[in-house]
Design a protein around this motif. Sequence first.
Motif, PDB file in Angstrom:
ATOM      1  N   LYS A  16       0.834  -1.207   0.000  1.00  9.60           N
ATOM      2  CA  LYS A  16       0.000   0.000   0.000  1.00  9.60           C
ATOM      3  C   LYS A  16       0.866   1.253   0.000  1.00  9.60           C
ATOM      4  CE  LYS A  16      -3.964  -2.086   2.256  1.00  9.60           C
ATOM      5  NZ  LYS A  16      -4.803  -2.145   3.445  1.00  9.60           N
ATOM      6  N   VAL A  17       1.933   1.255   0.795  1.00  3.50           N
ATOM      7  CA  VAL A  17       2.846   2.391   0.842  1.00  3.50           C
ATOM      8  C   VAL A  17       3.514   2.573  -0.520  1.00  3.50           C
ATOM      9  CG1 VAL A  17       5.013   3.257   1.835  1.00  3.50           C
ATOM     10  CG2 VAL A  17       3.236   2.313   3.321  1.00  3.50           C
ATOM     11  N   ASP A  18       3.915   1.477  -1.140  1.00  2.00           N
ATOM     12  CA  ASP A  18       4.544   1.544  -2.455  1.00  2.00           C
ATOM     13  C   ASP A  18       3.572   2.111  -3.486  1.00  2.00           C
ATOM     14  OD1 ASP A  18       6.674   1.017  -4.401  1.00  2.00           O
ATOM     15  OD2 ASP A  18       5.351  -0.579  -5.131  1.00  2.00           O
ATOM     16  N   ALA A  19       2.319   1.652  -3.456  1.00  2.00           N
ATOM     17  CA  ALA A  19       1.296   2.162  -4.389  1.00  2.00           C
ATOM     18  C   ALA A  19       1.063   3.648  -4.160  1.00  2.00           C
ATOM     19  CB  ALA A  19      -0.005   1.381  -4.237  1.00  2.00           C
ATOM     20  N   ASP A  20       1.034   4.082  -2.906  1.00  2.00           N
ATOM     21  CA  ASP A  20       0.864   5.509  -2.594  1.00  2.00           C
ATOM     22  C   ASP A  20       2.015   6.337  -3.158  1.00  2.00           C
ATOM     23  OD1 ASP A  20      -1.519   5.048  -1.306  1.00  2.00           O
ATOM     24  OD2 ASP A  20      -0.683   5.237   0.723  1.00  2.00           O
ATOM     25  N   ASN A  21       3.220   5.790  -3.103  1.00  2.00           N
ATOM     26  CA  ASN A  21       4.396   6.502  -3.606  1.00  2.00           C
ATOM     27  C   ASN A  21       4.408   6.583  -5.135  1.00  2.00           C
ATOM     28  OD1 ASN A  21       5.478   7.086  -1.101  1.00  2.00           O
ATOM     29  ND2 ASN A  21       6.584   5.159  -0.991  1.00  2.00           N
ATOM     30  N   ARG A  22       3.585   5.776  -5.783  1.00  2.00           N
ATOM     31  CA  ARG A  22       3.481   5.797  -7.240  1.00  2.00           C
ATOM     32  C   ARG A  22       2.184   6.461  -7.703  1.00  2.00           C
ATOM     33  NH1 ARG A  22       2.456   0.984  -8.666  1.00  2.00           N
ATOM     34  NH2 ARG A  22       2.602  -0.101  -6.706  1.00  2.00           N
ATOM     35  N   SER A  23       1.514   7.179  -6.794  1.00  2.00           N
ATOM     36  CA  SER A  23       0.211   7.768  -7.089  1.00  2.00           C
ATOM     37  C   SER A  23       0.213   9.281  -6.938  1.00  2.00           C
ATOM     38  CB  SER A  23      -0.852   7.183  -6.141  1.00  2.00           C
ATOM     39  OG  SER A  23      -0.935   5.791  -6.287  1.00  2.00           O
ATOM     40  N   VAL A  24      -0.708   9.924  -7.667  1.00  2.00           N
ATOM     41  CA  VAL A  24      -0.904  11.363  -7.540  1.00  2.00           C
ATOM     42  C   VAL A  24      -2.377  11.650  -7.298  1.00  2.00           C
ATOM     43  CG1 VAL A  24       1.064  12.064  -8.953  1.00  2.00           C
ATOM     44  CG2 VAL A  24      -1.143  11.709 -10.044  1.00  2.00           C
ATOM     45  N   TYR A  25      -2.622  12.702  -6.538  1.00  2.00           N
ATOM     46  CA  TYR A  25      -3.964  13.220  -6.299  1.00  2.00           C
ATOM     47  C   TYR A  25      -4.267  14.199  -7.417  1.00  2.00           C
ATOM     48  CZ  TYR A  25      -7.423  16.436  -4.364  1.00  2.00           C
ATOM     49  OH  TYR A  25      -8.523  17.238  -4.185  1.00  2.00           O
ATOM     50  N   VAL A  26      -5.474  14.141  -7.962  1.00  2.00           N
ATOM     51  CA  VAL A  26      -5.896  15.079  -8.996  1.00  2.00           C
ATOM     52  C   VAL A  26      -7.177  15.760  -8.515  1.00  2.00           C
ATOM     53  CG1 VAL A  26      -6.498  15.384 -11.423  1.00  2.00           C
ATOM     54  CG2 VAL A  26      -4.968  13.520 -10.764  1.00  2.00           C
ATOM     55  N   SER A  71       2.783   2.776 -12.784  1.00  2.00           N
ATOM     56  CA  SER A  71       3.630   1.594 -12.617  1.00  2.00           C
ATOM     57  C   SER A  71       4.978   1.957 -12.001  1.00  2.00           C
ATOM     58  CB  SER A  71       3.879   0.908 -13.972  1.00  2.00           C
ATOM     59  OG  SER A  71       2.683   0.425 -14.498  1.00  2.00           O
ATOM     60  N   ASN A  72       5.447   3.183 -12.300  1.00  2.00           N
ATOM     61  CA  ASN A  72       6.772   3.613 -11.857  1.00  2.00           C
ATOM     62  C   ASN A  72       6.692   4.893 -11.027  1.00  2.00           C
ATOM     63  OD1 ASN A  72       8.004   1.625 -13.636  1.00  2.00           O
ATOM     64  ND2 ASN A  72       7.375   2.988 -15.291  1.00  2.00           N
ATOM     65  N   ARG A  73       7.572   5.013 -10.060  1.00  2.00           N
ATOM     66  CA  ARG A  73       7.622   6.223  -9.224  1.00  2.00           C
ATOM     67  C   ARG A  73       8.019   7.451 -10.027  1.00  2.00           C
ATOM     68  NH1 ARG A  73      10.115   4.825  -3.286  1.00  2.00           N
ATOM     69  NH2 ARG A  73       8.754   3.054  -2.865  1.00  2.00           N
ATOM     70  N   ASP A  74       8.854   7.265 -11.041  1.00  2.00           N
ATOM     71  CA  ASP A  74       9.305   8.397 -11.853  1.00  2.00           C
ATOM     72  C   ASP A  74       8.141   9.080 -12.560  1.00  2.00           C
ATOM     73  OD1 ASP A  74      11.916   7.888 -11.108  1.00  2.00           O
ATOM     74  OD2 ASP A  74      12.389   6.742 -12.919  1.00  2.00           O
ATOM     75  N   SER A  75       7.085   8.344 -12.825  1.00  2.00           N
ATOM     76  CA  SER A  75       5.916   8.906 -13.512  1.00  2.00           C
ATOM     77  C   SER A  75       5.224   9.971 -12.665  1.00  2.00           C
ATOM     78  CB  SER A  75       4.922   7.795 -13.852  1.00  2.00           C
ATOM     79  OG  SER A  75       5.512   6.853 -14.718  1.00  2.00           O
ATOM     80  N   VAL A  76       5.363   9.875 -11.341  1.00  2.00           N
ATOM     81  CA  VAL A  76       4.738  10.851 -10.446  1.00  2.00           C
ATOM     82  C   VAL A  76       5.324  12.236 -10.708  1.00  2.00           C
ATOM     83  CG1 VAL A  76       4.481  11.551  -8.029  1.00  2.00           C
ATOM     84  CG2 VAL A  76       4.133   9.167  -8.682  1.00  2.00           C
ATOM     85  N   LYS A  77       6.638  12.324 -10.846  1.00  2.00           N
ATOM     86  CA  LYS A  77       7.292  13.605 -11.112  1.00  2.00           C
ATOM     87  C   LYS A  77       6.811  14.186 -12.437  1.00  2.00           C
ATOM     88  CE  LYS A  77      11.465  12.452  -8.583  1.00  2.00           C
ATOM     89  NZ  LYS A  77      12.881  12.113  -8.707  1.00  2.00           N
ATOM     90  N   THR A  78       6.690  13.341 -13.431  1.00  2.00           N
ATOM     91  CA  THR A  78       6.216  13.778 -14.743  1.00  2.00           C
ATOM     92  C   THR A  78       4.776  14.257 -14.650  1.00  2.00           C
ATOM     93  OG1 THR A  78       7.660  12.112 -15.735  1.00  2.00           O
ATOM     94  CG2 THR A  78       6.008  13.111 -17.166  1.00  2.00           C
TER      95      THR A  78
END
Length: 93
Positions: A16-26, A71-78
């Motif tokens: 769950k923590v990993d999924a949160d780190n790969r997620s963004v609020y919109v 799928s990837n944490r890097d996508s959050v920054k993008t």
Amino acid sequence: MCGSVGVFYPMTAEEKVDADNRSVYVGNVDYGSTADELEIHFNGCGPVNRVTILCDKFSGHPKGFAYIEFSNRDSVKTAMALDETLFRGRIIK
């Protein structure tokens, strides 16, 4: 309209923590938006695992915000670069 797109299975606390780190609020999402539309809007940021549109539990109507899990944490920054862009005629946060 409300809910998620994706496969559900019991997750450990670590998952769950990993999924949160790969997620963004919109925020400020148009009430008529679909998970598919949001996935398409954010797909350029990277592969999307799940789109969750939050709804009022009593009325079933969308609350105007969503979460996008990548799928990837890097996508959050993008994805953060899409802050204050136009989606369905509204400026999303």
